[in-house]
Scaffold this active site. Structure first.
Site, PDB file in Angstrom:
ATOM      1  N   ASN A 228       1.039  -1.194  -0.050  1.00 46.30           N
ATOM      2  CA  ASN A 228      -0.042   0.238   0.021  1.00 46.30           C
ATOM      3  C   ASN A 228       0.809   1.320   0.062  1.00 46.30           C
ATOM      4  O   ASN A 228       0.359   2.300  -0.329  1.00 46.30           O
ATOM      5  CB  ASN A 228      -0.933  -0.087   1.296  1.00 46.30           C
TER       6      ASN A 228
ATOM      7  N   LYS B  65      12.500  -7.600   0.869  1.00 48.90           N
ATOM      8  CA  LYS B  65      11.459  -8.374   0.132  1.00 48.90           C
ATOM      9  C   LYS B  65      10.189  -7.522   0.043  1.00 48.90           C
ATOM     10  O   LYS B  65       9.273  -7.285   0.976  1.00 48.90           O
ATOM     11  CB  LYS B  65      11.232  -9.596   0.704  1.00 48.90           C
ATOM     12  N   PRO B  66      10.052  -6.857  -1.019  1.00 48.70           N
ATOM     13  CA  PRO B  66       8.745  -5.903  -1.304  1.00 48.70           C
ATOM     14  C   PRO B  66       7.509  -7.117  -1.621  1.00 48.70           C
ATOM     15  O   PRO B  66       7.721  -8.230  -1.890  1.00 48.70           O
ATOM     16  CB  PRO B  66       9.258  -5.232  -2.868  1.00 48.70           C
TER      17      PRO B  66
ATOM     18  N   GLU C  45       4.427  -8.731  -3.468  1.00 54.08           N
ATOM     19  CA  GLU C  45       4.568  -9.318  -4.897  1.00 54.08           C
ATOM     20  C   GLU C  45       3.816  -8.640  -5.433  1.00 54.08           C
ATOM     21  O   GLU C  45       3.777  -8.596  -6.973  1.00 54.08           O
ATOM     22  CB  GLU C  45       3.791 -10.631  -4.756  1.00 54.08           C
TER      23      GLU C  45
ATOM     24  N   GLY D  17       2.743  -5.209   7.809  1.00 51.88           N
ATOM     25  CA  GLY D  17       1.625  -5.975   7.262  1.00 51.88           C
ATOM     26  C   GLY D  17       0.772  -6.436   8.278  1.00 51.88           C
ATOM     27  O   GLY D  17       0.493  -5.655   9.283  1.00 51.88           O
ATOM     28  N   SER D  18      -0.063  -7.644   8.065  1.00 54.70           N
ATOM     29  CA  SER D  18      -0.688  -8.054   9.027  1.00 54.70           C
ATOM     30  C   SER D  18      -0.451  -8.589  10.086  1.00 54.70           C
ATOM     31  O   SER D  18       0.565  -9.042  10.498  1.00 54.70           O
ATOM     32  CB  SER D  18      -1.884  -9.019   8.208  1.00 54.70           C
ATOM     33  N   THR D  19      -1.330  -8.553  11.192  1.00 56.31           N
ATOM     34  CA  THR D  19      -1.015  -9.150  12.618  1.00 56.31           C
ATOM     35  C   THR D  19      -0.717 -10.677  12.575  1.00 56.31           C
ATOM     36  O   THR D  19       0.076 -11.061  13.009  1.00 56.31           O
ATOM     37  CB  THR D  19      -2.032  -8.960  13.659  1.00 56.31           C
TER      38      THR D  19
ATOM     39  N   THR E 244       0.216 -12.491   9.772  1.00 52.19           N
ATOM     40  CA  THR E 244       1.636 -12.625   9.203  1.00 52.19           C
ATOM     41  C   THR E 244       2.840 -12.320  10.278  1.00 52.19           C
ATOM     42  O   THR E 244       3.795 -12.910  10.333  1.00 52.19           O
ATOM     43  CB  THR E 244       1.603 -11.981   8.161  1.00 52.19           C
ATOM     44  N   GLY E 245       2.463 -11.067  11.131  1.00 52.49           N
ATOM     45  CA  GLY E 245       3.777 -10.741  11.904  1.00 52.49           C
ATOM     46  C   GLY E 245       3.867 -11.904  12.823  1.00 52.49           C
ATOM     47  O   GLY E 245       5.011 -12.032  13.334  1.00 52.49           O
TER      48      GLY E 245
ATOM     49  N   GLU F 154       5.294  -3.623  12.464  1.00 53.60           N
ATOM     50  CA  GLU F 154       4.046  -2.564  12.411  1.00 53.60           C
ATOM     51  C   GLU F 154       2.807  -3.235  11.615  1.00 53.60           C
ATOM     52  O   GLU F 154       2.924  -3.525  10.470  1.00 53.60           O
ATOM     53  CB  GLU F 154       4.485  -1.227  11.507  1.00 53.60           C
TER      54      GLU F 154
ATOM     55  N   CYS G 206      -3.008   1.555   6.847  1.00 50.50           N
ATOM     56  CA  CYS G 206      -3.144   0.859   8.245  1.00 50.50           C
ATOM     57  C   CYS G 206      -3.407   1.710   9.236  1.00 50.50           C
ATOM     58  O   CYS G 206      -4.006   1.354  10.403  1.00 50.50           O
ATOM     59  CB  CYS G 206      -1.697   0.417   8.585  1.00 50.50           C
TER      60      CYS G 206
ATOM     61  N   GLU H 290       9.092   3.343  14.291  1.00 52.75           N
ATOM     62  CA  GLU H 290       9.748   3.904  13.019  1.00 52.75           C
ATOM     63  C   GLU H 290       9.651   5.372  13.078  1.00 52.75           C
ATOM     64  O   GLU H 290       8.709   6.023  13.594  1.00 52.75           O
ATOM     65  CB  GLU H 290       9.011   3.180  11.893  1.00 52.75           C
TER      66      GLU H 290
END
Length: 504
Positions: free
Chosen positions: A174, A197-198, A200, A253-255, A257-258, A275, A309, A482
């Site tokens: 995003n 790693k950006p 996809e 990213g998402s919680t 995946t984190g 984050e 987010c 950050e």
């Protein structure tokens, strides 16, 4: 290089035309970038324009082997980069900032075509992305340690700050440029090296940043980019989060995946910044300036079609001001929101990133309506991943849109009576990234700002991100901060040195 495609949707007739991605050749890169070289993989994956579904590029589909090569390169480069003076690192970051500013139009077009956001917003993202390189070019020279008064006369106590090492940087789609520079700017300022790693969906922006980093004089191995498809993401992520040479991971990213990445990083006890998801409340109290609150709501909700987010997700409006707020919000939506391809000058609302995202918003609208919500504006999904900006009233807290992050242009309004009631609803979440409220009551402002369980609070303001301030959340919205002067600390270790044997 240019790619031509046709937008075939039930959008306004003016949108039924060809759109062309025209970006200067050096910035339209499609290979991975490892150890200062452009590297092809055994296969490629397509990058699509989310507004049309048409392919705009094919990018090298890097796998675990390329990820390992990038980690090794970053580790080798770390031993020389960390020895460069703070001033040297500052100068390189400043050159990188200058190049982003110089090429802002091409970089903005890349964002619009791979991410879908309107071109004006994409220009804003490039300015925002560049601002982190500028900020951290300055912070590089302000990494201070401490000399601590010793309890003994024959020794000195020093606290030194040293770079952590190789950092794996995993970023979302995003904000495909700004999420990289916010992390990498801090890392390089501290003396760390990185492997990026950006997402996809949006690798082109990351690869363009690599091209400009090279032009700015970032040494080989200091900044590496490993693009990959959704299918290869798990295996690449495994390398970046478990390799012993990686000392730090930073993820946006998402919680869900984190949590997976944290579990992978735990075996080697890596330092981590996360984050993660948000579910921001937006509260309008009776004392609020209604015009200001409506403007704040428009900015907070509909930027990037609701795909940020820190977007407001739950709108709580006090009873006395509810009707006038909703009426003025309807007028603002009618006047300001225009759906279309992001490259059209009139467009303010682009598509969602893909069909899955549109389906999620569609499901939340359907659920709310089935439970008694009223649709005052929008409510429909159009062709592809376009969704009408939607305003719902008579919303209750049992609806999915008030319990889960939306990530789309859905604005649900909940009526409330008391401050205590609003805070109870606002804080009834396991995440806490950002929160917003509008009030002219000074005492209430202090009470609510302190009571909201979030990492960032906008008071009479719907846009709050800036490199000078911290960015991060509480609860399950993440770890660390950050931006700001504290952002560099995420990439530093504190070493205690006791200098003894001194003669008093």
């Amino acid at each position: 290089m240019s790619s031509l495609c046709v937008l075939r949707t039930r959008l306004p007739a003016a949108m039924q035309r060809r759109f062309s991605l025209d970006v200067s050749a050096p910035l339209l890169r499609t290979q991975g970038y490892i150890d200062g070289r452009w590297v092809s993989a055994a296969s490629v994956f397509p990058v699509l324009d989310p507004a049309t579904g048409e392919e705009i590029a094919r990018v090298s589909d890097c796998g675990p082997a390329e990820a390992k090569q990038a980690v090794d390169a970053a580790y080798r480069a770390f031993h020389s980069w960390k020895l460069r003076s703070a001033k040297d690192r500052s100068v390189v970051l400043r050159k990188w900032f200058d190049l982003l500013t110089l090429h802002k139009e091409d970089l903005a077009r890349l964002i619009t075509f791979e991410c879908g956001k309107p071109l004006q917003e994409s220009r804003g993202e490039i300015a925002y992305a560049a601002s982190f390189l500028e900020w951290f070019s300055e912070e590089a020279r302000r990494v201070y340690g401490d000399v601590v008064p010793s309890p003994a006369r024959d020794r000195k106590i020093l606290l030194l700050k040293q770079p952590t090492g190789v950092a794996s940087i995993i970023t979302p789609w995003n904000f495909p440029s700004a999420m990289i520079t916010r992390k990498v700017g801090a890392a390089l300022a501290a003396g760390c090296t990185v492997v990026v790693k950006p997402a996809e969906d949006t690798p082109l922006s990351a690869l363009a940043l690599a091209e400009l980093a090279e032009q700015a004089g970032v040494p080989a191995g200091v900044f590496n980019v490993v693009p990959c498809s959704r299918e290869k993401t798990p295996s690449v992520g495994q390398v970046l989060c478990t390799d012993p040479l990686v000392a730090k991971i930073s993820f946006t990213g998402s919680t869900a995946t984190g949590k997976i990445l944290l579990k992978m990083a735990a075996d080697t006890v890596k330092k981590a910044s996360m984050e993660l998801g948000g579910h921001a409340p937006f509260i309008v109290f009776d004392s609020a300036d209604v015009e200001m609150a409506v403007s704040g709501a428009m900015n907070s909700k509909f930027r990037n079609s609701g795909q940020t987010c820190v977007c407001s997700n739950r709108f709580l409006v006090q009873s006395k001001i509810h009707d006038v707020f909703v009426e003025k919000l309807c007028r603002a939506m009618d006047a300001e929101l225009v759906l279309g391809h992001g490259s059209e000058p009139s467009t303010t609302q682009g598509p969602l990133i893909n069909n899955r995202a549109a389906e999620k918003v569609e499901a939340q609208i359907s659920d709310a309506v089935s439970r008694g919500a009223k649709v005052l504006r929008g409510g429909k999904r159009l062709d592809g991943s376009f969704v009408q900006p939607t305003l719902l009233t008579d919303v209750s807290t049992d609806m999915i849109c008030t319990r889960e992050e939306t990530f789309g242009p859905l604005l649900p309004v909940i009526r409330f009576d008391t401050e205590e009631e609003a805070l109870a609803v606002a804080n009834a979440s396991n995440v806490g990234l950002a929160g917003y409220f509008f009030s002219q009551d000074v005492s209430q402002i202090w009470r609510v700002a302190e009571a909201l369980e979030v990492g960032m609070v906008g008071v009479n303001e719907g846009l709050l991100s800036t490199p000078e301030a911290t960015f991060g959340g509480v609860k399950q919205s993440g770890l660390g901060r950050e931006g700001s002067k504290y952002g560099v600390d995420e990439y530093l270790e504190v070493k205690y040195m006791c200098f003894g044997g001194l003669k008093p």
